[in-house]
Design an enzyme around this catalytic site. Structure first.
Site, PDB file in Angstrom:
ATOM      1  N   LEU A 372       0.811  -1.210   0.000  1.00  0.00           N
ATOM      2  CA  LEU A 372       0.000   0.000   0.000  1.00  0.00           C
ATOM      3  C   LEU A 372       0.848   1.265   0.000  1.00  0.00           C
ATOM      4  O   LEU A 372       0.344   2.341  -0.259  1.00  0.00           O
ATOM      5  CB  LEU A 372      -0.926   0.015   1.222  1.00  0.00           C
ATOM      6  CG  LEU A 372      -2.221  -0.792   1.105  1.00  0.00           C
ATOM      7  CD1 LEU A 372      -2.900  -0.860   2.460  1.00  0.00           C
ATOM      8  CD2 LEU A 372      -3.144  -0.199   0.069  1.00  0.00           C
ATOM      9  N   ARG A 376      -0.273   5.164  -0.872  1.00  0.00           N
ATOM     10  CA  ARG A 376      -0.377   6.093   0.254  1.00  0.00           C
ATOM     11  C   ARG A 376       0.813   7.030   0.353  1.00  0.00           C
ATOM     12  O   ARG A 376       0.680   8.164   0.798  1.00  0.00           O
ATOM     13  CB  ARG A 376      -0.511   5.302   1.557  1.00  0.00           C
ATOM     14  CG  ARG A 376      -1.855   4.630   1.719  1.00  0.00           C
ATOM     15  CD  ARG A 376      -1.935   3.890   3.032  1.00  0.00           C
ATOM     16  NE  ARG A 376      -3.253   3.299   3.201  1.00  0.00           N
ATOM     17  CZ  ARG A 376      -3.509   2.256   3.970  1.00  0.00           C
ATOM     18  NH1 ARG A 376      -2.522   1.681   4.635  1.00  0.00           N
ATOM     19  NH2 ARG A 376      -4.730   1.775   4.094  1.00  0.00           N
ATOM     20  N   VAL A 497      -9.907   7.483  -1.294  1.00  0.00           N
ATOM     21  CA  VAL A 497      -9.301   6.220  -1.719  1.00  0.00           C
ATOM     22  C   VAL A 497      -8.124   5.828  -0.830  1.00  0.00           C
ATOM     23  O   VAL A 497      -7.609   6.635  -0.065  1.00  0.00           O
ATOM     24  CB  VAL A 497      -8.843   6.307  -3.200  1.00  0.00           C
ATOM     25  CG1 VAL A 497     -10.019   6.568  -4.107  1.00  0.00           C
ATOM     26  CG2 VAL A 497      -7.779   7.388  -3.380  1.00  0.00           C
ATOM     27  N   GLU A 498      -7.704   4.565  -0.947  1.00  0.00           N
ATOM     28  CA  GLU A 498      -6.603   3.993  -0.164  1.00  0.00           C
ATOM     29  C   GLU A 498      -6.853   4.128   1.336  1.00  0.00           C
ATOM     30  O   GLU A 498      -5.936   4.368   2.121  1.00  0.00           O
ATOM     31  CB  GLU A 498      -5.265   4.660  -0.534  1.00  0.00           C
ATOM     32  CG  GLU A 498      -4.858   4.463  -1.980  1.00  0.00           C
ATOM     33  CD  GLU A 498      -4.319   3.076  -2.269  1.00  0.00           C
ATOM     34  OE1 GLU A 498      -4.533   2.176  -1.444  1.00  0.00           O
ATOM     35  OE2 GLU A 498      -3.700   2.884  -3.318  1.00  0.00           O
ATOM     36  N   GLY A 499      -8.110   3.980   1.733  1.00  0.00           N
ATOM     37  CA  GLY A 499      -8.466   4.124   3.143  1.00  0.00           C
ATOM     38  C   GLY A 499      -9.000   5.510   3.404  1.00  0.00           C
ATOM     39  O   GLY A 499      -8.275   6.492   3.282  1.00  0.00           O
TER      40      GLY A 499
END
Length: 818
Positions: A372, A376, A497-499
């Site tokens: 990730l 991130r 996005v990405e959490g």
């Protein structure tokens, strides 16, 4: 009075011993000696009961069996009852990746020698050439208004250019035809594209962040690499990765998608494989993907692979045209990059579709966590940095061009409060980009990248909102002239996005940070939950007392620095007069963070995970300290001039004021009979440090003025961006007008002053300028240039107008008669 002096000396001795981290045996001996010496000041220290208590305490602390019986075991048993068990998914998330300098900041004692050796990454010749040529050529091809509102897709020639010029292969190893660029180079590429087109940047970003390319390069079998990576590098294969779904976004443990190991037929032959059923949503590049990565829960009910039925989250790679896969529909996320759902019903694939082969079955969550970092730490912060670069340049220029009440709007203090923040945040984003991408070269620091994702995108949101406030109607009205609206409209994408940012801040930064960065906490929990309780107790004994010494040492350090700072605090050996005081302030807040975190963990235990408001604030402090480190490191790379110092000083004040605000909110809401307020009095007995105050009015005015002027910082932030010079372009129009203003401003202001006093005759601007020249207000040679600028200025301020069907742009750019 002498008794009070004795007590003070004993407390000071304890603080010194803990501060210096003296060993238990030597520390006990020193304390006993000081106790006996203090007995000459306070006779009660020689009382038999006092001496018995002293001897008992020293004996218990230094005798292993007694210490474990009377201290360690009761604590061990009590914690075993209240501490929540760590699940497999949580354990994998904690253990995945690495730690970096953020661990030093969390420890309370940053190692500045280590930090001094961290050098920002430079572009290689190949990377620089790619940016100067292929990236610039791509940007020249892009028209975001056309992409956004007319085509709702990239033009076909842009797709071809992205595929065949290597934009999808930045992370793929060179032996497979990729470029294997550094994280910093990837960030520079994405941010330069994003200064021109967010749609194109996201399209290029996804194959180079979380997706099949990175997972294959890191974990794939040799056969899988040979099969897929060359095609991905050439752009013959377009990848996407299906993780999120209608009921499982950031909570991967809730993935309802399943794979069942069974036998089936492929090309008429019976093989061992998986039958997949899945429903994925919000998957970027899905509508055009040729190969799909999937995350799902894998089960083996017939025990065909081994003795375990529930194997866990697994990642697989399948062709998009596999029977049973439904793909091709689009979502519309507010920006027209390709994004859509993927469904699969009874999709049978062989076991070698698992990324890494059958041996990696059930190891998908750890694979995803470790990969990730690219999304991130590189891609999303790159989009934020691009917004900072363009926001700085356009906001500053527009503030000087736009006038109200015969004054540039950027000179109003209310506007400067916003524009100064734009300047400082843009500076911070560029600094943060350098530090975070550098960290990724040393490993996969999950906490650093979580911080980067949250804080970079939140700074982007704040910066763009300020820019919209300053631009007003010019920023609201959509059209090909608008330089702010599309980034403003697209901001929620990066936030989500990405959490989602709320989750990242509330659960991940401190939740993972405390476990990963604390020198003892995770090992203590492992000892508490060990199956062999005897061994667990022995391990816990050493860890617990080391932890206690660590905590008391940080408390002593925080108190000492509050009373004697900066005299008890070190800075890097290469720190200059500007940076040294800031490094010492980081030391102080690092000790406070470590002490406060340990106090919260000790009193709240597992409940701290549920007290998200508290843990998020501690995470904010941790993050702001890393941001301050980035600012100081970046400041040292730029020329030491007034602009660099002013931007860095303002940015640092923002970082520390936000860190202190978070600490105050924590202590005010901690509870436990006012312990939070006691901590505040201990660590900040004289109140908030001066350098942790919000920027002063003088600093706001200075930076608000500076953003409107040429400077070394303005040039440094423009260098990574794509700045159009086309006066018909939304960016180029403002840029050209600003440059023209710099050329004619003294004469233009003289003309405006005379016009405001009614001293000029004429019906048009040109006639009035000619009259001003005749009266000696301006030079004759300035008339044409000022008239040209005024026409450019008027055109620059116009917003797009359309026919009533909003199809054809109808802008009347000619100045009216005045």
């Amino acid at each position: 009075m002498l008794s009070l002096l004795a007590i003070v000396l004993l407390i000071a001795t304890l603080m010194t011993l803990f501060y210096q981290q003296i060993s238990r045996g030597i520390g006990s001996a020193v304390f006993v000696i000081v106790w006996l010496l203090c007995g000459f000041l306070a006779s009660w220290l020689f009382h038999p009961l006092s001496l018995i208590l002293l001897a008992a305490g020293v004996t218990v602390l230094n005798h292993v069996d007694l210490r474990q019986k009377f201290i360690t075991k009761p604590v061990y048993n009590a914690l075993a009852k209240v501490m929540p068990a760590i699940g497999d998914t949580e354990r994998e998330a904690i253990e995945a990746g690495t730690t970096w300098f953020e661990a030093d900041l969390f420890s309370g004692r940053p190692d500045w020698e280590k930090f001094a050796h961290i050098q920002f990454t430079s572009l290689t010749e190949e990377e620089q050439s790619f940016i100067d040529n292929e990236v610039v050529e791509l940007c020249d091809m892009l028209d975001e208004w056309q992409i956004f509102h007319e085509l709702r897709d990239l033009p076909e020639e842009v797709w071809d250019f992205l595929k065949h010029k290597g934009f999808f292969s930045l992370i793929i190893p060179t032996e497979y035809g990729g470029k294997a660029f550094s994280p910093y180079a990837q960030s520079r590429i994405m941010s330069k594209i994003a200064t021109r087109s967010l749609t194109a940047a996201v399209t290029a970003m996804v194959p180079n962040s979380l997706g099949p390319g990175e997972l294959l390069a890191e974990y794939g079998t040799q056969e899988q690499k040979d099969r897929w990576l060359p095609g991905l590098a050439k752009g013959d294969e377009i990848p996407c990765f299906g993780l999120t779904g209608p009921e499982a976004g950031s909570d991967a443990g809730a993935i309802p998608d399943t794979g069942v190991i069974c036998k089936g037929k492929i090309d008429g032959k019976e093989v061992l494989g998986m039958r997949l059923n899945f429903a994925k949503r919000w998957i970027t590049l899905a509508p055009v993907a040729t190969v799909v990565g999937l995350a799902f829960k894998l089960y083996d009910p017939e025990k065909l692979l081994g003795d375990t039925e529930d194997l866990g989250i697994t990642c697989a790679l399948i062709p998009a045209d596999t029977k049973g896969v439904e793909i091709g529909r689009r979502h519309y996320p507010g920006s027209p990059f390709m994004n859509g759902p993927i469904n699969g019903k009874d999709v049978f694939v062989p076991l070698d579709a698992i990324i890494g082969g059958p041996d990696m079955a059930g190891k998908g969550w750890r694979m995803l966590i470790e990969c990730l970092g690219a999304g991130r730490g590189v891609s999303l912060p790159a989009l934020a940095t691009a917004s900072g670069e363009m926001g700085y340049r356009m906001t500053g220029a527009f503030g000087r061009i736009r006038r109200q009440f015969n004054t540039a709007v950027g000179e109003f203090e209310g506007v400067q409060e916003a524009s100064a923040n734009v300047a400082a945040l843009a500076y911070t984003l560029e600094a943060y980009r350098h530090l975070v991408t550098r960290s990724l070269e040393d490993g996969a620091p999950s906490v650093v990248t979580a911080m980067a994702k949250y804080h970079a995108t939140e700074m982007m949101r704040e910066l763009i909102n300020h820019g919209m406030d300053i631009a007003g109607g010019r920023g609201i009205q959509l059209g090909p002239r608008n330089f702010l609206a599309l980034p403003y409209q697209s901001t929620p994408i990066a936030i989500t996005v990405e959490g989602a940012n709320i989750l990242t801040r509330s659960l991940m930064i401190f939740g993972q940070g405390a476990m990963r960065c604390h020198p003892f906490l995770y090992d203590e929990l492992q000892a508490i939950q060990a199956e062999d309780k005897k061994q667990g107790l022995q391990d816990f004994d050493a860890l617990f007392f080391s932890h206690a010494s660590h905590t008391l040492g940080n408390i002593s350090s925080a108190i000492a620095q509050a009373l004697a700072s900066p005299y008890l605090s070190d800075a890097p050996g290469n720190a200059d007069a500007f940076s040294a005081p800031w490094y010492r302030l980081i030391n102080r807040y690092s000790a406070v963070l470590a002490s406060t975190s340990d106090m919260a963990l000790a009193l709240l235990g597992g409940d701290l995970k549920r007290r998200e408001l508290l843990s998020a604030r501690l995470g904010d402090v941790h993050s702001q300290l890393l941001i301050a480190c980035a600012i100081l490191k970046y400041h040292a790379t730029l020329p030491r001039d007034e602009a660099n110092d002013a931007h860095a000083h303002y940015a640092l004040r923002l970082a520390f004021s936000r860190a202190h605000d978070s600490l105050e909110a924590f202590t005010s809401n901690f509870g436990f009979f006012g312990i939070g307020r006691v901590l505040k009095r201990l660590f900040f007995p004289l109140g908030r440090p001066c350098k942790a105050q919000a920027p002063s009015d003088d600093q706001i005015r200075a930076l608000g003025q500076m953003i409107m002027e040429p400077s070394s910082v303005r040039d440094a932030l423009a260098e990574p961006a794509y700045i159009s010079q086309d006066p018909e372009d939304s960016i180029g129009r403002v840029e050209a007008t600003f440059n023209k203003l710099l050329e004619v401003e003294p004469g233009f202001l003289a003309y405006l002053k005379a016009e405001g006093k009614g001293q000029l005759e004429g019906k048009t601007v040109l006639e009035k300028l000619q009259d001003a020249a005749r009266k000696g207000i301006i030079n004759e040679s300035q008339v044409e240039a000022i008239n040209e600028y005024d026409a450019m200025r008027y055109d620059c301020l116009l917003t797009d107008a359309f026919d009533k069907d909003l199809k054809e742009v109808q802008v009347h750019a000619e100045r009216p008669m005045i």
